[in-house]
Motif scaffolding. Sequence first.
Motif, PDB file in Angstrom:
ATOM      1  N   PRO A 103      -4.205   5.952 -32.433  1.00  0.00           N
ATOM      2  CA  PRO A 103      -4.513   7.372 -32.588  1.00  0.00           C
ATOM      3  C   PRO A 103      -5.809   7.604 -33.375  1.00  0.00           C
ATOM      4  CG  PRO A 103      -2.181   6.998 -32.927  1.00  0.00           C
ATOM      5  CD  PRO A 103      -2.824   5.645 -32.858  1.00  0.00           C
ATOM      6  N   ALA A 104      -6.091   6.747 -34.350  1.00  0.00           N
ATOM      7  CA  ALA A 104      -7.329   6.910 -35.126  1.00  0.00           C
ATOM      8  C   ALA A 104      -8.555   6.660 -34.248  1.00  0.00           C
ATOM      9  CB  ALA A 104      -7.329   5.962 -36.323  1.00  0.00           C
ATOM     10  N   ALA A 105      -8.510   5.594 -33.480  1.00  0.00           N
ATOM     11  CA  ALA A 105      -9.640   5.302 -32.587  1.00  0.00           C
ATOM     12  C   ALA A 105      -9.782   6.408 -31.542  1.00  0.00           C
ATOM     13  CB  ALA A 105      -9.433   3.945 -31.919  1.00  0.00           C
ATOM     14  N   ALA A 106      -8.642   6.882 -31.031  1.00  0.00           N
ATOM     15  CA  ALA A 106      -8.668   7.925 -30.007  1.00  0.00           C
ATOM     16  C   ALA A 106      -9.237   9.232 -30.556  1.00  0.00           C
ATOM     17  CB  ALA A 106      -7.259   8.146 -29.456  1.00  0.00           C
ATOM     18  N   ARG A 107      -8.886   9.556 -31.804  1.00  0.00           N
ATOM     19  CA  ARG A 107      -9.441  10.773 -32.420  1.00  0.00           C
ATOM     20  C   ARG A 107     -10.953  10.662 -32.585  1.00  0.00           C
ATOM     21  NH1 ARG A 107      -4.707  11.165 -35.448  1.00  0.00           N
ATOM     22  NH2 ARG A 107      -5.526   9.657 -36.945  1.00  0.00           N
ATOM     23  N   ALA A 108     -11.422   9.489 -32.977  1.00  0.00           N
ATOM     24  CA  ALA A 108     -12.864   9.294 -33.132  1.00  0.00           C
ATOM     25  C   ALA A 108     -13.557   9.456 -31.776  1.00  0.00           C
ATOM     26  CB  ALA A 108     -13.149   7.907 -33.707  1.00  0.00           C
ATOM     27  N   ALA A 109     -12.965   8.875 -30.745  1.00  0.00           N
ATOM     28  CA  ALA A 109     -13.534   9.000 -29.403  1.00  0.00           C
ATOM     29  C   ALA A 109     -13.552  10.460 -28.978  1.00  0.00           C
ATOM     30  CB  ALA A 109     -12.729   8.153 -28.411  1.00  0.00           C
ATOM     31  N   ALA A 110     -12.436  11.152 -29.228  1.00  0.00           N
ATOM     32  CA  ALA A 110     -12.322  12.557 -28.827  1.00  0.00           C
ATOM     33  C   ALA A 110     -13.396  13.397 -29.512  1.00  0.00           C
ATOM     34  CB  ALA A 110     -10.929  13.087 -29.162  1.00  0.00           C
ATOM     35  N   ALA A 111     -13.608  13.158 -30.798  1.00  0.00           N
ATOM     36  CA  ALA A 111     -14.597  13.946 -31.540  1.00  0.00           C
ATOM     37  C   ALA A 111     -15.995  13.726 -30.982  1.00  0.00           C
ATOM     38  CB  ALA A 111     -14.548  13.577 -33.022  1.00  0.00           C
ATOM     39  N   ALA A 373     -13.142   7.028 -39.234  1.00  0.00           N
ATOM     40  CA  ALA A 373     -14.558   7.251 -39.555  1.00  0.00           C
ATOM     41  C   ALA A 373     -15.402   6.049 -39.146  1.00  0.00           C
ATOM     42  CB  ALA A 373     -14.722   7.517 -41.044  1.00  0.00           C
ATOM     43  N   GLY A 374     -14.817   4.872 -39.234  1.00  0.00           N
ATOM     44  CA  GLY A 374     -15.543   3.663 -38.848  1.00  0.00           C
ATOM     45  C   GLY A 374     -15.797   3.624 -37.352  1.00  0.00           C
ATOM     46  N   VAL A 375     -14.789   4.003 -36.579  1.00  0.00           N
ATOM     47  CA  VAL A 375     -14.958   4.031 -35.122  1.00  0.00           C
ATOM     48  C   VAL A 375     -16.005   5.070 -34.748  1.00  0.00           C
ATOM     49  CG1 VAL A 375     -13.825   4.426 -32.903  1.00  0.00           C
ATOM     50  CG2 VAL A 375     -12.575   3.278 -34.745  1.00  0.00           C
ATOM     51  N   ARG A 376     -15.911   6.226 -35.416  1.00  0.00           N
ATOM     52  CA  ARG A 376     -16.871   7.295 -35.122  1.00  0.00           C
ATOM     53  C   ARG A 376     -18.302   6.828 -35.413  1.00  0.00           C
ATOM     54  NH1 ARG A 376     -17.527  13.026 -34.526  1.00  0.00           N
ATOM     55  NH2 ARG A 376     -19.541  12.948 -33.484  1.00  0.00           N
ATOM     56  N   ALA A 377     -18.467   6.120 -36.530  1.00  0.00           N
ATOM     57  CA  ALA A 377     -19.807   5.657 -36.897  1.00  0.00           C
ATOM     58  C   ALA A 377     -20.330   4.653 -35.871  1.00  0.00           C
ATOM     59  CB  ALA A 377     -19.779   5.032 -38.292  1.00  0.00           C
ATOM     60  N   VAL A 378     -19.467   3.771 -35.416  1.00  0.00           N
ATOM     61  CA  VAL A 378     -19.893   2.780 -34.419  1.00  0.00           C
ATOM     62  C   VAL A 378     -20.345   3.499 -33.139  1.00  0.00           C
ATOM     63  CG1 VAL A 378     -19.075   0.926 -32.896  1.00  0.00           C
ATOM     64  CG2 VAL A 378     -18.509   0.883 -35.334  1.00  0.00           C
ATOM     65  N   ILE A 379     -19.568   4.492 -32.717  1.00  0.00           N
ATOM     66  CA  ILE A 379     -19.926   5.249 -31.506  1.00  0.00           C
ATOM     67  C   ILE A 379     -21.257   5.978 -31.713  1.00  0.00           C
ATOM     68  CG2 ILE A 379     -19.286   7.232 -30.071  1.00  0.00           C
ATOM     69  CD1 ILE A 379     -16.319   6.521 -30.601  1.00  0.00           C
ATOM     70  N   ASP A 380     -21.364   6.691 -32.822  1.00  0.00           N
ATOM     71  CA  ASP A 380     -22.579   7.486 -33.068  1.00  0.00           C
ATOM     72  C   ASP A 380     -23.815   6.597 -33.155  1.00  0.00           C
ATOM     73  OD1 ASP A 380     -21.044   9.755 -33.065  1.00  0.00           O
ATOM     74  OD2 ASP A 380     -21.097  10.070 -35.231  1.00  0.00           O
ATOM     75  N   ASN A 381     -23.666   5.462 -33.839  1.00  0.00           N
ATOM     76  CA  ASN A 381     -24.814   4.558 -33.965  1.00  0.00           C
ATOM     77  C   ASN A 381     -25.257   4.047 -32.603  1.00  0.00           C
ATOM     78  OD1 ASN A 381     -24.924   4.770 -36.735  1.00  0.00           O
ATOM     79  ND2 ASN A 381     -23.674   2.946 -37.108  1.00  0.00           N
ATOM     80  N   LEU A 382     -24.315   3.686 -31.792  1.00  0.00           N
ATOM     81  CA  LEU A 382     -24.651   3.117 -30.489  1.00  0.00           C
ATOM     82  C   LEU A 382     -25.343   4.164 -29.611  1.00  0.00           C
ATOM     83  CD1 LEU A 382     -24.368   0.451 -29.004  1.00  0.00           C
ATOM     84  CD2 LEU A 382     -22.151   1.211 -28.150  1.00  0.00           C
ATOM     85  N   ILE A 383     -24.827   5.392 -29.652  1.00  0.00           N
ATOM     86  CA  ILE A 383     -25.431   6.450 -28.831  1.00  0.00           C
ATOM     87  C   ILE A 383     -26.834   6.787 -29.348  1.00  0.00           C
ATOM     88  CG2 ILE A 383     -25.231   8.877 -28.142  1.00  0.00           C
ATOM     89  CD1 ILE A 383     -22.198   8.477 -27.973  1.00  0.00           C
ATOM     90  N   ALA A 384     -26.987   6.819 -30.674  1.00  0.00           N
ATOM     91  CA  ALA A 384     -28.313   7.105 -31.241  1.00  0.00           C
ATOM     92  C   ALA A 384     -29.307   6.008 -30.871  1.00  0.00           C
ATOM     93  CB  ALA A 384     -28.210   7.240 -32.762  1.00  0.00           C
ATOM     94  N   ASP A 385     -28.857   4.780 -30.917  1.00  0.00           N
ATOM     95  CA  ASP A 385     -29.693   3.631 -30.550  1.00  0.00           C
ATOM     96  C   ASP A 385     -30.105   3.744 -29.074  1.00  0.00           C
ATOM     97  OD1 ASP A 385     -30.812   1.121 -30.120  1.00  0.00           O
ATOM     98  OD2 ASP A 385     -28.982  -0.008 -30.583  1.00  0.00           O
ATOM     99  N   LEU A 386     -29.149   4.079 -28.212  1.00  0.00           N
ATOM    100  CA  LEU A 386     -29.461   4.236 -26.784  1.00  0.00           C
ATOM    101  C   LEU A 386     -30.472   5.360 -26.570  1.00  0.00           C
ATOM    102  CD1 LEU A 386     -28.993   3.687 -23.753  1.00  0.00           C
ATOM    103  CD2 LEU A 386     -27.053   5.275 -23.857  1.00  0.00           C
ATOM    104  N   ASP A 387     -30.256   6.465 -27.277  1.00  0.00           N
ATOM    105  CA  ASP A 387     -31.136   7.625 -27.123  1.00  0.00           C
ATOM    106  C   ASP A 387     -32.578   7.272 -27.484  1.00  0.00           C
ATOM    107  OD1 ASP A 387     -31.880  10.430 -26.936  1.00  0.00           O
ATOM    108  OD2 ASP A 387     -31.887  10.411 -29.129  1.00  0.00           O
TER     109      ASP A 387
END
Length: 412
Positions: A103-111, A373-387
């Motif tokens: 659920p924590a990972a899923a919430r980060a993905a959802a956000a 928060a850790g999952v969210r940071a990993v997602i955000d970092n990866l998307i920012a890097d791609l951008d």
Amino acid sequence: AVLYLAGMAGRRPPVPVDADELERRALAVMTRRAAAYVAGGAGLERTVAANRAAFDRWRIMPRMLRDVAQRDLSVSLFGRTLPAPLLLAPIGVLEMAHAAADPAAARAAAAAGVPFVASSQASRPLEEIAAAMGDAPRWFQLYWSTSDELVASFVGRAEAAGYEAIVVTLDTTLLGWRPRDLDLGYLPFLRARGMANYFTDPVFRSLPSEAGERPALGLGAIGSIVELVRSWRGRGGRVEDLRSGEALAAVRRFIGVYSRPDLTWDDLPRLRQWTRLPILVKGILHPADARRAVELGMDGVVVSNHGGRQVDGAVAALDALPAVVAAVDGRVPVLFDSGIRTGADILKALCLGARAVLLGRPYVYGLALAGEAGVRAVIDNLIADLDLTLGLAGRRSLADLGREVLVEGGFD
Ligand code: FNR
């Protein structure tokens, strides 16, 4: 850009930005068994290494002065517009990494608007994961059980809980030879927390406890059952279950039904009858298999070697991608996973024809270090890097990406 500036201003990110450092730090805080399970692969882990090395055989050829002030990473997939060509891959037994688990990972993905692909072997029932996500996009990954009735039940539950696609994993009808886990005498998904979808399923509960002769597991399972008994004892309130034999019977039942090694292409059409959802097949490497899947009416293909966890010495997933894309020939989307760690990796996979990529281990590491928060940071970092990588390559959107953006071969 905001993320980048925050980093430059000295704000400490919740997890390491560097992918290798992220892995090192996470493995250091995980138990020995969790670390072995998550980081490990099949055999000598040659395919784990090959998955990464394959990205180094392609280089990006940036173009200059093309006005990249406005960039767009969005992509459409099965009727949804996603903010970025990224999903979280199905990962079993996430409780190994963090008590807050799926659920924590899923919430980060959802956000982040990134689809979460819930595993058959999730640590929490698929309904609980869905409830954590609101209306955010989610898919369900299926291991095809020896019981068709159970498969149909899983699919029906996934539909009812608002999952929008079924990902049927084809490369794990037998569990790979994973020395790190075997040396610890242990198969983590046999812990109670990898069986939540099964234990909560009415069909599973009604199966005879004698079901199956353990077709998909060998000696390793014995160590796991010992482990299960131990962990069961370690938790209050479960001793009675054990005494009544119910818990062990359920585990035995799980071993008997979780996966079907005699699955063939002739079985796939039945899945189509059980659901109206799009179906993707995961674990495709050979172009002829991809063609067959499309001919059988599958709605998508995931090129993957399961992160190198199944066949040691298997072809690197990225090396398999171009031929699969050619064979599918635009009829259905081709997704990709196994080895994605940076924005440049995603860019390369997209240039070679992937519509989107799935992220595996790195988000588990984010979860281990800092939960949601850790999952969210990993997602955000990866998307920012791609951008940034997209813009600096002189491209504004995913439509600008193709084989011509890449140069084959390293410069070393
Ligand atoms: C997996 N993977 C996986 N795949 C699947 O279809 N069902 C599952 O339950 C799991 N479980 C699982 C557990 C762990 C610990 C790992 C590392 C992987 C495979 C996963 O979906 C994906 O294919 C790979 O993780 C992608 O490779 P990278 O990104 O980890 O290199």
